[in-house]
Design a protein around this motif. Structure first.
Motif, PDB file in Angstrom:
ATOM      1  N   ALA A  47     -38.096   8.114  16.132  1.00 53.53           N
ATOM      2  CA  ALA A  47     -38.441   7.614  14.798  1.00 53.53           C
ATOM      3  C   ALA A  47     -39.465   8.559  14.178  1.00 53.53           C
ATOM      4  O   ALA A  47     -40.401   9.000  14.843  1.00 53.53           O
ATOM      5  N   VAL A  48     -39.262   8.860  12.918  1.00 56.76           N
ATOM      6  CA  VAL A  48     -40.214   9.722  12.213  1.00 56.76           C
ATOM      7  C   VAL A  48     -41.323   8.832  11.673  1.00 56.76           C
ATOM      8  O   VAL A  48     -41.067   7.893  10.932  1.00 56.76           O
ATOM      9  N   LEU A  49     -42.540   9.136  12.081  1.00 58.90           N
ATOM     10  CA  LEU A  49     -43.674   8.346  11.591  1.00 58.90           C
ATOM     11  C   LEU A  49     -44.007   8.763  10.170  1.00 58.90           C
ATOM     12  O   LEU A  49     -43.858   9.931   9.810  1.00 58.90           O
ATOM     13  N   PRO A  50     -44.470   7.813   9.353  1.00 62.19           N
ATOM     14  CA  PRO A  50     -44.882   8.199   8.000  1.00 62.19           C
ATOM     15  C   PRO A  50     -46.041   9.193   8.087  1.00 62.19           C
ATOM     16  O   PRO A  50     -46.806   9.174   9.047  1.00 62.19           O
ATOM     17  N   GLU A  51     -46.136  10.014   7.090  1.00 63.01           N
ATOM     18  CA  GLU A  51     -47.235  10.979   7.068  1.00 63.01           C
ATOM     19  C   GLU A  51     -48.563  10.242   6.948  1.00 63.01           C
ATOM     20  O   GLU A  51     -48.655   9.212   6.307  1.00 63.01           O
ATOM     21  N   SER A  52     -49.586  10.814   7.547  1.00 64.33           N
ATOM     22  CA  SER A  52     -50.923  10.240   7.431  1.00 64.33           C
ATOM     23  C   SER A  52     -51.493  10.603   6.061  1.00 64.33           C
ATOM     24  O   SER A  52     -51.022  11.547   5.408  1.00 64.33           O
ATOM     25  N   PRO A  53     -52.533   9.880   5.608  1.00 66.54           N
ATOM     26  CA  PRO A  53     -53.170  10.260   4.344  1.00 66.54           C
ATOM     27  C   PRO A  53     -53.619  11.727   4.334  1.00 66.54           C
ATOM     28  O   PRO A  53     -53.516  12.401   3.309  1.00 66.54           O
TER      29      PRO A  53
ATOM     30  N   LYS B 108     -52.725  17.223   2.160  1.00 71.21           N
ATOM     31  CA  LYS B 108     -52.394  18.637   2.366  1.00 71.21           C
ATOM     32  C   LYS B 108     -51.210  19.052   1.505  1.00 71.21           C
ATOM     33  O   LYS B 108     -51.087  20.206   1.118  1.00 71.21           O
ATOM     34  N   ARG B 109     -50.317  18.088   1.211  1.00 66.07           N
ATOM     35  CA  ARG B 109     -49.151  18.385   0.361  1.00 66.07           C
ATOM     36  C   ARG B 109     -49.506  18.316  -1.124  1.00 66.07           C
ATOM     37  O   ARG B 109     -48.637  18.428  -1.983  1.00 66.07           O
ATOM     38  N   GLY B 110     -50.787  18.112  -1.429  1.00 67.75           N
ATOM     39  CA  GLY B 110     -51.200  18.094  -2.829  1.00 67.75           C
ATOM     40  C   GLY B 110     -51.089  16.741  -3.501  1.00 67.75           C
ATOM     41  O   GLY B 110     -51.166  16.640  -4.719  1.00 67.75           O
ATOM     42  N   LEU B 111     -50.902  15.689  -2.706  1.00 68.63           N
ATOM     43  CA  LEU B 111     -50.810  14.347  -3.283  1.00 68.63           C
ATOM     44  C   LEU B 111     -52.181  13.692  -3.268  1.00 68.63           C
ATOM     45  O   LEU B 111     -53.056  14.093  -2.510  1.00 68.63           O
ATOM     46  N   LEU B 112     -52.345  12.692  -4.120  1.00 68.98           N
ATOM     47  CA  LEU B 112     -53.585  11.941  -4.088  1.00 68.98           C
ATOM     48  C   LEU B 112     -53.306  10.487  -4.402  1.00 68.98           C
ATOM     49  O   LEU B 112     -52.306  10.172  -5.054  1.00 68.98           O
ATOM     50  N   PRO B 113     -54.190   9.588  -3.928  1.00 72.21           N
ATOM     51  CA  PRO B 113     -54.000   8.180  -4.253  1.00 72.21           C
ATOM     52  C   PRO B 113     -54.157   7.979  -5.761  1.00 72.21           C
ATOM     53  O   PRO B 113     -55.011   8.621  -6.380  1.00 72.21           O
TER      54      PRO B 113
ATOM     55  N   VAL C 277     -49.555   9.922  -5.608  1.00 70.29           N
ATOM     56  CA  VAL C 277     -48.979  10.589  -6.777  1.00 70.29           C
ATOM     57  C   VAL C 277     -49.183  12.096  -6.708  1.00 70.29           C
ATOM     58  O   VAL C 277     -50.033  12.589  -5.983  1.00 70.29           O
ATOM     59  N   LYS C 278     -48.381  12.783  -7.509  1.00 66.32           N
ATOM     60  CA  LYS C 278     -48.586  14.215  -7.709  1.00 66.32           C
ATOM     61  C   LYS C 278     -48.624  14.460  -9.216  1.00 66.32           C
ATOM     62  O   LYS C 278     -47.970  13.755  -9.985  1.00 66.32           O
ATOM     63  N   ARG C 279     -49.403  15.442  -9.608  1.00 65.88           N
ATOM     64  CA  ARG C 279     -49.526  15.757 -11.027  1.00 65.88           C
ATOM     65  C   ARG C 279     -48.195  16.261 -11.546  1.00 65.88           C
ATOM     66  O   ARG C 279     -47.544  17.066 -10.902  1.00 65.88           O
ATOM     67  N   ARG C 280     -47.811  15.745 -12.691  1.00 63.80           N
ATOM     68  CA  ARG C 280     -46.527  16.127 -13.261  1.00 63.80           C
ATOM     69  C   ARG C 280     -46.603  17.561 -13.775  1.00 63.80           C
ATOM     70  O   ARG C 280     -47.547  17.933 -14.443  1.00 63.80           O
ATOM     71  N   GLN C 281     -45.596  18.343 -13.414  1.00 71.95           N
ATOM     72  CA  GLN C 281     -45.580  19.751 -13.832  1.00 71.95           C
ATOM     73  C   GLN C 281     -45.128  19.840 -15.292  1.00 71.95           C
ATOM     74  O   GLN C 281     -44.180  19.189 -15.701  1.00 71.95           O
TER      75      GLN C 281
END
Length: 93
Positions: A2-8, A13-18, A87-91
């Protein structure tokens, strides 16, 4: 396996933020919902917040809630819920 969800940390690191940490009046795209509570997921869905939806914080309130504009209207989220929406900032095109 099973693939675990990514940690915060991995999400950051992928550029996402709450969503709670997002800048007001900037368009963001919801990347994922970091939540297992079905009640919260249903609430977010009914509020128009789900993967790939556009969201924008329009106000930060004194009670630690945020007013969020979604494609289906405006909703208010409490901080714990807003911290579960990544979320990620919209390009700009």
């Amino acid at each position: 396996n099973a693939v675990l969800p990514e940690s915060p940390e991995q999400l950051k690191k992928r550029g996402l933020l709450p969503l709670y940490e997002a800048v007001e009046n900037i368009q963001y795209t919801v990347a994922c919902l970091y939540e297992r509570d079905p009640k919260l997921l249903v609430f977010l869905h009914h509020s128009g917040i789900g993967p790939n939806t556009q969201v924008r914080i329009i106000a930060r309130n004194y009670d630690q809630t945020i007013a969020v504009e979604t494609p289906s209207g405006t909703t208010t989220l409490v901080r714990p819920a807003a911290e579960r929406v990544w979320v990620k900032r919209r390009q700009k095109r």
